[in-house]
Design a protein around this motif. Structure first.
Motif, PDB file in Angstrom:
ATOM      1  N   MET A  32      22.101   3.893 -17.957  1.00 17.38           N
ATOM      2  CA  MET A  32      21.521   4.869 -17.037  1.00 17.38           C
ATOM      3  C   MET A  32      20.988   4.152 -15.803  1.00 17.38           C
ATOM      4  SD  MET A  32      18.260   7.445 -17.530  1.00 17.38           S
ATOM      5  CE  MET A  32      19.020   8.450 -18.798  1.00 17.38           C
ATOM      6  N   ILE A  33      21.297   4.702 -14.647  1.00 10.39           N
ATOM      7  CA  ILE A  33      20.805   4.153 -13.380  1.00 10.39           C
ATOM      8  C   ILE A  33      19.746   5.093 -12.824  1.00 10.39           C
ATOM      9  CG2 ILE A  33      21.411   3.427 -11.050  1.00 10.39           C
ATOM     10  CD1 ILE A  33      24.254   2.913 -12.027  1.00 10.39           C
ATOM     11  N   ILE A  34      18.528   4.587 -12.694  1.00 11.78           N
ATOM     12  CA  ILE A  34      17.411   5.364 -12.175  1.00 11.78           C
ATOM     13  C   ILE A  34      16.960   4.743 -10.863  1.00 11.78           C
ATOM     14  CG2 ILE A  34      15.045   6.143 -12.569  1.00 11.78           C
ATOM     15  CD1 ILE A  34      15.611   5.794 -15.568  1.00 11.78           C
ATOM     16  N   SER A  35      16.939   5.525  -9.813  1.00  7.19           N
ATOM     17  CA  SER A  35      16.417   5.034  -8.538  1.00  7.19           C
ATOM     18  C   SER A  35      15.004   5.580  -8.330  1.00  7.19           C
ATOM     19  CB  SER A  35      17.328   5.426  -7.383  1.00  7.19           C
ATOM     20  OG  SER A  35      17.558   6.816  -7.354  1.00  7.19           O
ATOM     21  N   ILE A  36      14.209   4.804  -7.616  1.00  5.48           N
ATOM     22  CA  ILE A  36      12.832   5.189  -7.311  1.00  5.48           C
ATOM     23  C   ILE A  36      12.681   5.196  -5.801  1.00  5.48           C
ATOM     24  CG2 ILE A  36      10.401   4.566  -7.565  1.00  5.48           C
ATOM     25  CD1 ILE A  36      11.164   3.254 -10.236  1.00  5.48           C
ATOM     26  N   ALA A  37      12.304   6.347  -5.252  1.00  2.97           N
ATOM     27  CA  ALA A  37      12.264   6.506  -3.803  1.00  2.97           C
ATOM     28  C   ALA A  37      11.039   7.316  -3.402  1.00  2.97           C
ATOM     29  CB  ALA A  37      13.546   7.197  -3.310  1.00  2.97           C
ATOM     30  N   SER A  38      10.861   7.470  -2.099  1.00  4.45           N
ATOM     31  CA  SER A  38       9.791   8.320  -1.569  1.00  4.45           C
ATOM     32  C   SER A  38      10.097   8.610  -0.118  1.00  4.45           C
ATOM     33  CB  SER A  38       8.417   7.647  -1.689  1.00  4.45           C
ATOM     34  OG  SER A  38       8.325   6.563  -0.797  1.00  4.45           O
ATOM     35  N   LYS A  88      12.238 -12.990 -19.004  1.00  2.29           N
ATOM     36  CA  LYS A  88      12.476 -12.527 -20.377  1.00  2.29           C
ATOM     37  C   LYS A  88      13.680 -11.592 -20.395  1.00  2.29           C
ATOM     38  CE  LYS A  88       7.676 -13.215 -21.780  1.00  2.29           C
ATOM     39  NZ  LYS A  88       6.439 -12.592 -22.319  1.00  2.29           N
ATOM     40  N   ASP A  89      13.466 -10.301 -20.704  1.00  3.03           N
ATOM     41  CA  ASP A  89      14.599  -9.377 -20.786  1.00  3.03           C
ATOM     42  C   ASP A  89      14.768  -8.533 -19.521  1.00  3.03           C
ATOM     43  OD1 ASP A  89      12.367  -7.857 -21.096  1.00  3.03           O
ATOM     44  OD2 ASP A  89      13.029  -6.781 -22.878  1.00  3.03           O
ATOM     45  N   ILE A  90      14.153  -8.983 -18.418  1.00  2.00           N
ATOM     46  CA  ILE A  90      14.313  -8.308 -17.129  1.00  2.00           C
ATOM     47  C   ILE A  90      15.114  -9.196 -16.190  1.00  2.00           C
ATOM     48  CG2 ILE A  90      13.152  -7.353 -15.100  1.00  2.00           C
ATOM     49  CD1 ILE A  90      10.737  -6.784 -16.847  1.00  2.00           C
ATOM     50  N   ALA A 134      25.496  -5.238  -1.252  1.00  2.00           N
ATOM     51  CA  ALA A 134      25.700  -6.495  -1.975  1.00  2.00           C
ATOM     52  C   ALA A 134      24.790  -6.575  -3.199  1.00  2.00           C
ATOM     53  CB  ALA A 134      25.450  -7.682  -1.044  1.00  2.00           C
ATOM     54  N   VAL A 135      23.561  -6.083  -3.060  1.00  2.00           N
ATOM     55  CA  VAL A 135      22.641  -6.034  -4.207  1.00  2.00           C
ATOM     56  C   VAL A 135      23.203  -5.112  -5.289  1.00  2.00           C
ATOM     57  CG1 VAL A 135      20.355  -5.321  -4.986  1.00  2.00           C
ATOM     58  CG2 VAL A 135      20.584  -6.593  -2.857  1.00  2.00           C
ATOM     59  N   LYS A 136      23.705  -3.938  -4.882  1.00  2.00           N
ATOM     60  CA  LYS A 136      24.186  -2.960  -5.858  1.00  2.00           C
ATOM     61  C   LYS A 136      25.490  -3.400  -6.532  1.00  2.00           C
ATOM     62  CE  LYS A 136      23.600   1.421  -5.281  1.00  2.00           C
ATOM     63  NZ  LYS A 136      23.718   2.806  -4.749  1.00  2.00           N
ATOM     64  N   LYS A 137      26.210  -4.318  -5.937  1.00  2.00           N
ATOM     65  CA  LYS A 137      27.408  -4.854  -6.600  1.00  2.00           C
ATOM     66  C   LYS A 137      27.058  -5.617  -7.875  1.00  2.00           C
ATOM     67  CE  LYS A 137      30.606  -5.281  -2.695  1.00  2.00           C
ATOM     68  NZ  LYS A 137      31.344  -6.223  -1.796  1.00  2.00           N
ATOM     69  N   GLU A 138      25.800  -6.002  -7.994  1.00  2.00           N
ATOM     70  CA  GLU A 138      25.354  -6.756  -9.169  1.00  2.00           C
ATOM     71  C   GLU A 138      24.947  -5.856 -10.330  1.00  2.00           C
ATOM     72  OE1 GLU A 138      25.614 -10.011  -9.180  1.00  2.00           O
ATOM     73  OE2 GLU A 138      26.208 -10.096  -7.073  1.00  2.00           O
ATOM     74  N   ILE A 139      25.064  -4.537 -10.183  1.00  2.00           N
ATOM     75  CA  ILE A 139      24.654  -3.611 -11.235  1.00  2.00           C
ATOM     76  C   ILE A 139      25.452  -3.862 -12.518  1.00  2.00           C
ATOM     77  CG2 ILE A 139      24.750  -1.188 -11.967  1.00  2.00           C
ATOM     78  CD1 ILE A 139      23.900  -0.368  -9.194  1.00  2.00           C
ATOM     79  N   LYS A 140      24.721  -3.915 -13.618  1.00  2.00           N
ATOM     80  CA  LYS A 140      25.328  -4.072 -14.940  1.00  2.00           C
ATOM     81  C   LYS A 140      24.877  -2.900 -15.815  1.00  2.00           C
ATOM     82  CE  LYS A 140      25.166  -9.098 -14.518  1.00  2.00           C
ATOM     83  NZ  LYS A 140      24.483 -10.340 -14.979  1.00  2.00           N
ATOM     84  N   ASN A 141      25.528  -1.777 -15.640  1.00  2.00           N
ATOM     85  CA  ASN A 141      25.191  -0.557 -16.388  1.00  2.00           C
ATOM     86  C   ASN A 141      26.006  -0.534 -17.674  1.00  2.00           C
ATOM     87  OD1 ASN A 141      24.096   1.927 -17.022  1.00  2.00           O
ATOM     88  ND2 ASN A 141      25.533   3.069 -15.748  1.00  2.00           N
ATOM     89  N   ILE A 142      25.586  -1.387 -18.640  1.00  2.08           N
ATOM     90  CA  ILE A 142      26.365  -1.594 -19.855  1.00  2.08           C
ATOM     91  C   ILE A 142      25.527  -1.228 -21.076  1.00  2.08           C
ATOM     92  CG2 ILE A 142      27.635  -3.280 -21.224  1.00  2.08           C
ATOM     93  CD1 ILE A 142      27.908  -4.949 -18.642  1.00  2.08           C
ATOM     94  N   GLY A 143      26.102  -0.417 -21.976  1.00  4.64           N
ATOM     95  CA  GLY A 143      25.434  -0.099 -23.227  1.00  4.64           C
ATOM     96  C   GLY A 143      24.079   0.553 -23.004  1.00  4.64           C
ATOM     97  N   LYS A 178      21.509  -0.884 -21.660  1.00  2.00           N
ATOM     98  CA  LYS A 178      20.767  -1.527 -20.572  1.00  2.00           C
ATOM     99  C   LYS A 178      20.427  -0.501 -19.497  1.00  2.00           C
ATOM    100  CE  LYS A 178      20.551  -5.863 -18.082  1.00  2.00           C
ATOM    101  NZ  LYS A 178      21.135  -7.202 -17.966  1.00  2.00           N
ATOM    102  N   LYS A 179      19.159  -0.527 -19.051  1.00  2.00           N
ATOM    103  CA  LYS A 179      18.733   0.399 -18.014  1.00  2.00           C
ATOM    104  C   LYS A 179      18.750  -0.311 -16.671  1.00  2.00           C
ATOM    105  CE  LYS A 179      16.339   1.519 -21.962  1.00  2.00           C
ATOM    106  NZ  LYS A 179      15.991   0.580 -23.065  1.00  2.00           N
ATOM    107  N   VAL A 180      19.114   0.421 -15.648  1.00  5.00           N
ATOM    108  CA  VAL A 180      19.109  -0.104 -14.280  1.00  5.00           C
ATOM    109  C   VAL A 180      18.096   0.687 -13.470  1.00  5.00           C
ATOM    110  CG1 VAL A 180      20.451  -0.530 -12.190  1.00  5.00           C
ATOM    111  CG2 VAL A 180      21.533  -0.787 -14.434  1.00  5.00           C
ATOM    112  N   ILE A 181      17.149  -0.029 -12.857  1.00  5.69           N
ATOM    113  CA  ILE A 181      16.133   0.593 -12.015  1.00  5.69           C
ATOM    114  C   ILE A 181      16.330   0.099 -10.592  1.00  5.69           C
ATOM    115  CG2 ILE A 181      13.665   0.828 -11.549  1.00  5.69           C
ATOM    116  CD1 ILE A 181      13.180   0.297 -14.546  1.00  5.69           C
TER     117      ILE A 181
END
Length: 275
Positions: free
Chosen positions: A1-7, A125-127, A147-156, A158-161
């Motif tokens: 799951m990919i969760i973005s935090i914005a305002s 650790k696990d982050i 370029a930062v978002k190309k590093e996303i590993k949305n696997i199993g 694992k959560k992406v923030i």
């Protein structure tokens, strides 16, 4: 799951939420896409393991040029200007589309790399923390964010923030686009409500579901609550207006580490997200 935090505005507590949520959950990849002023690393205090440059392609004119001016006419961003026997290139204005080289009848335009920033990776650790840094004076943040978002590993499991920049401009849209859910951080003030409405409109336009976290709860009025109720937007969490939280923040300490009862609250926030 990919969760973005914005305002819709700066200073509401996006990074506070992002770092505390990452520490409360397990197996997390945290992406700091506020590349003009990244600061998640300050709170996670992780060691940088890798740094990669971010380049865009810019034109370089060779001796084949006959100064016809087609490249200058094509460029919508005025990154090229043709004057008598000379082509002036303004690399800061170039968007790297490569169109000028395509329209050149003499193949006089080469594309060379120009570094505009870096992407850094760190582990705690696990982050896994990934963040970008835009070079000072560069006008375009989007290539570094991508370029930062190309590093996303949305696997199993694992959560992406994704910690997005403030506002509702192009860098914010680039950051949140493709997310499964977006958490909007606001405060119960007139400015907070005004900018929350802008952020909600943005997310509805790009069809990303959202919920709200109210930071500094206890100040201001109840208009943010009424707006969320009217619009059917869930309030996922309230973070109180607290001296202790502010003091921890000023020392670069995520409050979930010192106020351990908050870990379960952030886990409950995550479980409350409905896609």
């Amino acid at each position: 799951m990919i969760i973005s935090i914005a305002s819709g505005k700066g200073g509401t507590g996006k990074t506070t939420l992002a770092t505390n949520l990452a520490l409360a959950l397990q197996r997390v990849q945290l992406l700091d896409c506020d590349v003009e002023e990244p600061n998640a690393y300050i709170f996670l205090k992780s060691e940088i393991k890798e740094t990669k440059p971010v380049n865009i392609k810019v034109p370089k004119i060779n001796n084949n040029c006959n100064f016809c001016g087609l490249c200058s006419k094509f460029c919508a961003f005025n990154a090229l200007a043709v004057i008598i026997n000379q082509v002036m290139v303004f690399p800061e204005l170039c968007h790297g589309c490569g169109g000028c080289s395509l329209v050149c009848p003499k193949n006089a335009i080469l594309e060379i790399d120009r570094e505009i920033g870096v992407v850094k990776k760190a582990i705690l650790k696990d982050i896994e923390l990934v963040y970008g840094e835009l070079n000072i004076g560069e006008p375009r943040a989007d290539p570094v964010i991508k370029a930062v978002k190309k590093e996303i590993k949305n696997i199993g499991d694992k959560k992406v923030i994704i910690d997005a920049p403030p506002g509702t401009s192009c860098p914010v849209i680039t950051s949140v686009y493709g997310s499964d859910y977006c958490i909007l951080v606001t405060e119960p003030t007139p400015f907070g409500l005004h900018d929350l409405k802008l952020a909600v409109e943005m997310l509805r336009e790009i069809k990303i579901p959202c919920g709200v976290v109210i930071n500094r709860a206890g100040i201001g009025d109840d208009k943010v609550y009424k707006y969320c109720n009217t619009e059917g937007i869930p309030i996922l969490l309230e973070i109180p207006y607290s001296r202790k939280i502010a003091e921890l923040y000023s020392r670069g300490i995520p409050f979930v580490q010192a106020m351990t009862d908050w870990k379960s609250k952030f886990i409950s926030l995550f479980k409350a997200i409905k896609i």
